[in-house]
Motif scaffolding. Structure first.
Motif, PDB file in Angstrom:
ATOM      1  N   ALA A  62       1.041  -1.350   0.416  1.00  0.00           N
ATOM      2  CA  ALA A  62      -0.139   0.153   0.116  1.00  0.00           C
ATOM      3  C   ALA A  62       0.806   1.101  -0.189  1.00  0.00           C
ATOM      4  O   ALA A  62       0.595   1.928  -0.819  1.00  0.00           O
ATOM      5  N   ARG A  63       2.152   1.418   0.349  1.00  0.00           N
ATOM      6  CA  ARG A  63       2.639   2.496   0.343  1.00  0.00           C
ATOM      7  C   ARG A  63       3.366   2.780  -0.763  1.00  0.00           C
ATOM      8  O   ARG A  63       3.367   3.779  -1.164  1.00  0.00           O
ATOM      9  N   ASP A  64       3.428   1.445  -1.269  1.00  0.00           N
ATOM     10  CA  ASP A  64       3.928   1.864  -2.832  1.00  0.00           C
ATOM     11  C   ASP A  64       3.423   2.985  -3.102  1.00  0.00           C
ATOM     12  O   ASP A  64       3.633   3.220  -4.124  1.00  0.00           O
ATOM     13  N   GLY A  65       2.174   2.186  -3.240  1.00  0.00           N
ATOM     14  CA  GLY A  65       0.965   2.804  -4.169  1.00  0.00           C
ATOM     15  C   GLY A  65       0.635   3.852  -3.982  1.00  0.00           C
ATOM     16  O   GLY A  65       0.177   5.078  -4.548  1.00  0.00           O
ATOM     17  N   TYR A  66       0.495   4.005  -2.513  1.00  0.00           N
ATOM     18  CA  TYR A  66       0.593   5.604  -2.130  1.00  0.00           C
ATOM     19  C   TYR A  66       1.246   7.235  -3.134  1.00  0.00           C
ATOM     20  O   TYR A  66       1.454   7.867  -3.161  1.00  0.00           O
TER      21      TYR A  66
ATOM     22  N   HIS B 206       3.187  11.109  -5.799  1.00  0.00           N
ATOM     23  CA  HIS B 206       4.429  11.612  -6.673  1.00  0.00           C
ATOM     24  C   HIS B 206       3.896  12.486  -7.647  1.00  0.00           C
ATOM     25  O   HIS B 206       4.635  13.578  -8.377  1.00  0.00           O
ATOM     26  N   ALA B 207       3.076  11.930  -8.452  1.00  0.00           N
ATOM     27  CA  ALA B 207       2.465  12.582  -9.557  1.00  0.00           C
ATOM     28  C   ALA B 207       1.647  13.508  -9.772  1.00  0.00           C
ATOM     29  O   ALA B 207       1.326  14.459  -9.890  1.00  0.00           O
ATOM     30  N   ALA B 208       0.842  13.329  -8.292  1.00  0.00           N
ATOM     31  CA  ALA B 208       0.110  14.588  -7.494  1.00  0.00           C
ATOM     32  C   ALA B 208       0.974  15.730  -6.770  1.00  0.00           C
ATOM     33  O   ALA B 208       0.348  17.063  -6.522  1.00  0.00           O
ATOM     34  N   GLY B 209       1.658  15.028  -5.882  1.00  0.00           N
ATOM     35  CA  GLY B 209       2.933  16.268  -5.607  1.00  0.00           C
ATOM     36  C   GLY B 209       2.260  16.372  -4.319  1.00  0.00           C
ATOM     37  O   GLY B 209       2.767  17.673  -4.305  1.00  0.00           O
ATOM     38  N   ASP B 210       1.580  15.860  -4.199  1.00  0.00           N
ATOM     39  CA  ASP B 210       1.026  15.905  -2.250  1.00  0.00           C
ATOM     40  C   ASP B 210       1.822  14.708  -1.174  1.00  0.00           C
ATOM     41  O   ASP B 210      -0.153  13.640  -1.063  1.00  0.00           O
TER      42      ASP B 210
ATOM     43  N   LEU C 226       0.988   9.805   2.812  1.00  0.00           N
ATOM     44  CA  LEU C 226       1.199   9.225   3.518  1.00  0.00           C
ATOM     45  C   LEU C 226       0.578   8.536   4.675  1.00  0.00           C
ATOM     46  O   LEU C 226       0.333   7.993   5.044  1.00  0.00           O
ATOM     47  N   SER C 227      -0.752  10.144   5.218  1.00  0.00           N
ATOM     48  CA  SER C 227      -1.118  10.473   6.000  1.00  0.00           C
ATOM     49  C   SER C 227      -2.576   9.519   6.204  1.00  0.00           C
ATOM     50  O   SER C 227      -2.668   8.945   6.845  1.00  0.00           O
ATOM     51  N   ARG C 228      -3.057   9.192   5.020  1.00  0.00           N
ATOM     52  CA  ARG C 228      -3.731   8.286   5.312  1.00  0.00           C
ATOM     53  C   ARG C 228      -3.279   6.933   4.727  1.00  0.00           C
ATOM     54  O   ARG C 228      -4.360   5.795   5.403  1.00  0.00           O
TER      55      ARG C 228
END
Length: 334
Positions: free
Chosen positions: A34-38, A43-47, A52-54
């Motif tokens: 899940a971390r790799d997916g987030y 990285h694409a969205a820049g947030d 990571l908080s989610r």
């Protein structure tokens, strides 16, 4: 003989540990996936901080429940492995045979205690290592290593807890002399110790650092709650970044006196309308107008490993004292 009498409980414990290990490994792999997916999305969205908080929120409850379950392991070890160790022998009368052979009482007890203590420490070590590994990505994001349940279920502390539970179970059985009552009493004592340690002992293992924090309206809105059932002028849930808050004073006026309860209640119930939109609405600017502050005691996160070592050493020292007492009593009193 010690192994032959202990092998059935050991086998049951090994099977439970294997099932727990399989679940923890699966959970750890899920968290990393899940971390790799987030991370790929953020990285694409820049947030990335929000992503990571989610991630931490997705797994926080599950990891908390796992830590709570593992927190019961010392109690179960003390109840089912160690309380019957001596109590069953005394209850059934087989100690008369065992202690009239060529092996002395002390050696009999030392070998049996060593066998169970070693097994208890190995189980606690394995469970702690697995949970620590599984939760590592979430712990790194949350930064709450001193949280009561997390601290006691990770790294070194579970080892000391298991050793103390084992020694306490043996001593309880030596006094109670009945298996079932000894098991019940051991469970209660271990749970009581695991409650007292984080709440009454751990905060004082090292002298706390202190700071005075002005209670502006913004600072008050950061709190988790205001007041108590007794209408005391307290602010609940105040945090210090990168630290474990161990004690927070009542709301204090500029001269260091506690805020009057009537003034506090007036701000909660009858605050002047200002249109404030913070967590506590108009109550926050009303309280802030009285020039209040808090005295906060805290332990910085940099002391985490020192607390782990000190607490584990305390558990092990108590275990050694209990074992020494059991060896003395079984020779002189039983």
């Amino acid at each position: 003989m010690s192994w032959r009498q202990f092998r059935t409980p050991a086998l049951v414990g090994a099977l439970v540990l294997a099932a727990l290990a399989a679940y923890l490994i699966s959970t750890g792999l899920d968290i990393r996936s899940a971390r790799d997916g987030y991370l790929a999305q953020c990285h694409a969205a820049g947030d990335c901080p929000a992503a990571l908080s989610r991630l931490a929120g997705d797994y926080r409850t599950r990891l908390l429940l796992l830590a709570g379950v593992l927190g019961l392991v010392p109690a179960l070890i003390g109840m089912f492995w160690c309380a019957p160790l001596i109590a069953r022998e005394l209850e059934t009368g087989t100690h008369r045979l065992a202690w009239n052979q060529s092996v002395t009482r002390r050696r009999w007890l030392l070998v049996r205690l060593s066998t169970v203590l070693l097994a208890a420490v190995l189980v606690a070590l394995a469970a702690s290592a697995l949970l620590t590994w599984a939760a590592a990505p979430v712990d790194a994001i949350a930064g709450d290593r001193f949280a009561t349940v997390n601290f006691g279920a990770r790294y070194l502390s579970p080892i000391g807890q298991a050793a103390l539970a084992a020694a306490l179970g043996a001593v309880t059985g030596l006094f109670v002399r009945r298996t079932v009552p000894a098991m019940a009493l051991t469970g209660l004592l271990v749970i009581a110790i695991l409650f007292v340690m984080p709440n009454a002992v751990r905060p004082h293992l090292m002298p706390a650092q202190h700071l005075s924090r002005p209670m502006t309206a913004a600072a008050i809105d950061e709190a988790h709650g205001l007041g108590t059932l007794g209408s005391a002028p307290v602010v609940r849930g105040i945090e210090v970044p990168g630290a474990w808050v161990t004690d927070v004073s009542e709301l204090l006026t500029a001269d260091g006196r506690p805020l009057d309860s009537r003034t506090f209640n007036d701000c909660l119930m009858h605050a002047p309308k200002t249109g404030a939109r913070g967590t506590f609405g108009d109550s926050s600017p009303c309280l802030a107008s009285h020039d209040l502050h808090l005295d906060i005691a805290y332990q910085p996160n940099s002391r985490f490993w020192r607390f782990q070592v000190l607490e584990t050493a305390l558990y092990l020292a108590l275990s050694a004292l209990l074992c020494a007492f059991a060896v003395w009593r079984i020779r002189h009193r039983t």
